[in-house]
Every structure is written in structure tokens, then in C-alpha cells.
Design a protein around this motif. Structure first.
Motif, short mmCIF file in Angstrom:
data_model
loop_
_atom_site.label_atom_id
_atom_site.label_comp_id
_atom_site.label_asym_id
_atom_site.label_seq_id
_atom_site.Cartn_x
_atom_site.Cartn_y
_atom_site.Cartn_z
N GLN A 91 0.84 -1.18 -0.10
CA GLN A 91 0.02 0.01 -0.14
C GLN A 91 0.85 1.17 -0.08
O GLN A 91 0.57 2.12 -0.90
CB GLN A 91 -0.98 0.15 1.28
N ALA A 92 1.87 1.17 0.64
CA ALA A 92 2.79 2.30 0.94
C ALA A 92 3.54 2.46 -0.65
O ALA A 92 3.68 3.84 -0.92
CB ALA A 92 4.03 2.07 1.90
N ALA A 93 4.03 1.57 -1.39
CA ALA A 93 4.43 1.65 -2.54
C ALA A 93 3.53 2.28 -3.56
O ALA A 93 3.84 3.31 -4.28
CB ALA A 93 4.98 0.34 -2.99
N VAL A 94 2.13 1.77 -3.45
CA VAL A 94 1.16 2.50 -4.56
C VAL A 94 0.77 3.93 -4.17
O VAL A 94 0.62 4.70 -5.14
CB VAL A 94 -0.04 1.78 -4.56
N ASP A 95 1.02 3.94 -2.86
CA ASP A 95 0.52 5.30 -2.44
C ASP A 95 1.63 6.38 -2.76
O ASP A 95 1.47 7.49 -3.23
CB ASP A 95 0.44 5.63 -0.97
N ALA A 96 2.89 5.90 -2.67
CA ALA A 96 3.90 6.78 -3.35
C ALA A 96 4.11 7.02 -4.71
O ALA A 96 4.41 8.26 -5.12
CB ALA A 96 5.43 5.90 -2.81
N ILE A 97 3.58 5.96 -5.31
CA ILE A 97 3.52 6.09 -6.91
C ILE A 97 2.40 7.26 -7.30
O ILE A 97 2.46 7.96 -8.08
CB ILE A 97 3.29 4.86 -7.68
N ALA A 98 1.30 7.19 -6.50
CA ALA A 98 0.42 8.13 -6.63
C ALA A 98 0.68 9.55 -6.53
O ALA A 98 0.36 10.38 -7.29
CB ALA A 98 -0.91 7.90 -5.99
N ALA A 99 1.37 9.62 -5.48
CA ALA A 99 1.98 10.98 -5.00
C ALA A 99 2.83 11.56 -6.21
O ALA A 99 2.94 12.81 -6.58
CB ALA A 99 2.58 10.88 -3.62
N GLN A 100 3.77 10.58 -6.52
CA GLN A 100 4.74 11.15 -7.80
C GLN A 100 4.16 11.33 -8.83
O GLN A 100 4.39 12.24 -9.73
CB GLN A 100 5.60 9.92 -7.73
N ALA A 101 3.18 10.44 -9.15
CA ALA A 101 2.32 10.65 -10.36
C ALA A 101 1.75 12.34 -10.56
O ALA A 101 1.66 12.67 -11.84
CB ALA A 101 1.19 9.69 -10.62
N ALA A 102 1.22 12.55 -9.28
CA ALA A 102 0.58 13.67 -9.28
C ALA A 102 1.63 14.75 -9.53
O ALA A 102 1.22 16.03 -10.17
CB ALA A 102 0.15 14.01 -7.93
N GLN A 103 2.91 14.67 -9.50
CA GLN A 103 3.80 15.71 -9.45
C GLN A 103 4.49 15.72 -11.16
O GLN A 103 4.99 16.70 -11.59
CB GLN A 103 5.08 15.49 -8.78
N VAL A 104 4.21 14.55 -11.57
CA VAL A 104 4.94 14.52 -13.08
C VAL A 104 4.34 15.56 -14.14
O VAL A 104 5.55 16.18 -14.92
CB VAL A 104 4.09 13.28 -13.54
N PRO A 105 3.36 16.30 -14.36
CA PRO A 105 3.10 17.14 -15.34
C PRO A 105 3.82 18.48 -14.90
O PRO A 105 4.60 18.94 -15.60
CB PRO A 105 1.59 17.57 -15.17
N ASP A 106 4.14 18.83 -13.61
CA ASP A 106 4.85 19.87 -13.07
C ASP A 106 6.41 19.68 -13.51
O ASP A 106 7.10 20.56 -13.80
CB ASP A 106 4.46 20.14 -11.75
N LEU A 107 6.52 18.48 -13.02
CA LEU A 107 8.12 17.98 -13.41
C LEU A 107 8.66 17.87 -14.67
O LEU A 107 9.78 18.50 -14.97
CB LEU A 107 8.43 16.67 -12.59
N PHE A 108 7.67 17.67 -15.49
CA PHE A 108 8.19 17.92 -16.93
C PHE A 108 7.69 18.94 -17.96
O PHE A 108 7.76 19.13 -18.95
CB PHE A 108 7.59 16.61 -17.66
N ARG A 109 7.14 20.38 -17.18
CA ARG A 109 6.67 21.44 -17.78
C ARG A 109 7.62 22.09 -18.70
O ARG A 109 7.47 22.33 -19.69
CB ARG A 109 5.95 22.26 -16.78
N GLU A 110 8.78 22.32 -18.02
CA GLU A 110 9.90 23.06 -18.74
C GLU A 110 10.37 22.03 -19.95
O GLU A 110 10.93 20.91 -19.68
CB GLU A 110 11.07 23.18 -17.73
N PRO A 111 10.49 22.73 -21.02
CA PRO A 111 10.94 21.75 -22.14
C PRO A 111 12.51 22.04 -22.23
O PRO A 111 13.13 22.28 -23.13
CB PRO A 111 10.44 22.44 -23.62
N VAL A 112 13.16 21.38 -21.38
CA VAL A 112 14.49 21.34 -20.96
C VAL A 112 15.21 19.96 -21.15
O VAL A 112 14.28 18.99 -21.00
CB VAL A 112 15.10 21.88 -19.86
N THR A 113 16.37 19.65 -21.63
CA THR A 113 16.85 18.14 -21.95
C THR A 113 18.07 18.17 -21.49
O THR A 113 18.98 19.30 -21.11
CB THR A 113 16.50 17.62 -23.22
N ASP A 114 18.90 17.07 -21.66
CA ASP A 114 20.19 17.06 -21.30
C ASP A 114 20.80 15.78 -22.16
O ASP A 114 19.81 15.00 -22.29
CB ASP A 114 20.31 16.62 -19.66
#
Ligand code: HEC
Length: 143
Positions: free
Chosen positions: A63-86
Motif C-alpha cells: 500500500q505504501a508503494a502504490v501511495d508513493a507512486i500516486a503522489a509522484q504521478a501527481a507531480q509528473v506534469p509539473d516536473l516535465f513542464r519545462e521543455p529542457v533536456t540533457d
């Protein structure tokens, strides 16, 4: 989905986490999103090792693992908003050409992770749904 298929799927999803080094990634936004994905991969490994029977089923840990994935997934749009790369980034430019669709795929992961794991039989369907959500995004937006 059969368990063997599931196990192979998890293997391909998390393999790059071990093989991929983040050292030398200069852009903090790129580093942050890579770290977040690595953490999602690590949670998926926890669930996968239980699904494979390598680790005893533990409802609390699952349960802790799926909860952590849910929390991370919620951040994904913000984390990838900037069109930057490496040079080390595996993010494809198509993310920013189809950012709306990319965020829908992040939401789909969040929905899949919004699961209740109270018994061992809840594990395989949840892992299958998560795996499908990872793959749906990676197949379009990750090298
Ligand atoms: C909405 C799209 C999306 C979803 C959903 C998604 N990923 Fe990713 N993932 C990416 C992108 C894009 C990258 C490449 C990021 C980069 O290198 O800049 C990535 C990279 C990774 C990496 C490599 C991280 C590293 O070490 O650099 C792993 C591991 C990973 N994802 C695992 C998963 C797992 C497991 C799931 C499902 C539980 C998942 N991802 C769901 C888009 C997604």
C-alpha cells in the motif's frame, strides 16, 4: 495478464533505473524529473518482487508503494513542464508537442495507483494496471 508477462514487463520498466547514471546532469529540472521517475521505478520494484514471490506479501508495504507512486504521478506534469533536456535524458521532444496528452498519461498512472491493496489477490491486477500506465507513456515519450 499472465504473471510471467507481468514479471517481464516490470523487468523492462525498471531495468533502466539500475543501468542509468544521473551523474553529470547539469539542469536541475532534468535531474529532478529523472530522480522522481527512478523513485517510481523503485516502488514498482517493491511491488514486482512481491508479485514474483521473491519477497513475502506485505499489505502495508504494498500500500505504501502504490501511495508513493500516486503522489509522484501527481507531480509528473509539473516536473516535465519545462521543455529542457540533457544528453543523458531519455525524455522525447514529443512531450512538449503533445503536453496535454502527456499529462493525461500521468493522470492515468495516478488513477491506477489509487488502489487499495488489502489482500495478496489485489496485487497482480494493480501491478498490471500500473505497468500498462507506465508503458502507455514510455512508448510515446521516453527513448
Ligand atoms: C506520463 C508519462 C510517464 C509515466 C506515466 C511513467 N513514466 Fe517513467 N519516464 C517518463 C519519461 C519522459 C522518462 C525520461 C525522463 C528523462 O530522462 O528526462 C521516464 C523515465 C523513467 C525511468 C528512468 C529514470 C532514470 O533513472 O533516469 C524509470 C525507471 C521509469 N521512468 C519508470 C517508470 C515506471 C515504473 C512507471 C509506472 C509505474 C513510469 N515510469 C511511468 C515518463 C513516464
Amino acid at each position: 495478464m499472465r504473471l510471467t508477462t507481468l514479471v517481464i514487463l516490470i523487468g523492462t520498466l525498471v531495468a533502466s533505473a539500475a543501468a542509468f547514471a544521473h551523474s553529470g546532469v547539469a539542469n536541475p529540472a532534468v535531474l529532478q524529473r529523472m530522480e522522481a521517475m527512478k523513485q517510481i521505478g523503485d516502488q514498482m520494484k517493491v511491488l514486482g518482487s512481491m508479485a514474483k514471490g521473491q519477497v513475502a506479501f506485505d499489505a502495508g508495504a504494498a500500500q505504501a508503494a502504490v501511495d508513493a507512486i500516486a503522489a509522484q504521478a501527481a507531480q509528473v506534469p509539473d516536473l516535465f513542464r519545462e521543455p529542457v533536456t540533457d544528453p543523458k535524458s531519455e525524455a522525447l521532444p514529443s512531450i512538449w508537442e503533445s503536453y496535454g496528452d502527456f499529462t493525461l498519461k500521468a493522470e492515468a498512472l495516478q488513477v491506477a495507483a489509487n488502489a487499495q491493496i488489502s489482500a495478496e489477490r489485489d496485487l497482480a491486477p494493480t501491478v498490471a494496471a500500473l505497468g500498462a500506465a507506465c508503458k502507455a507513456c514510455h512508448s510515446h515519450y521516453k527513448d
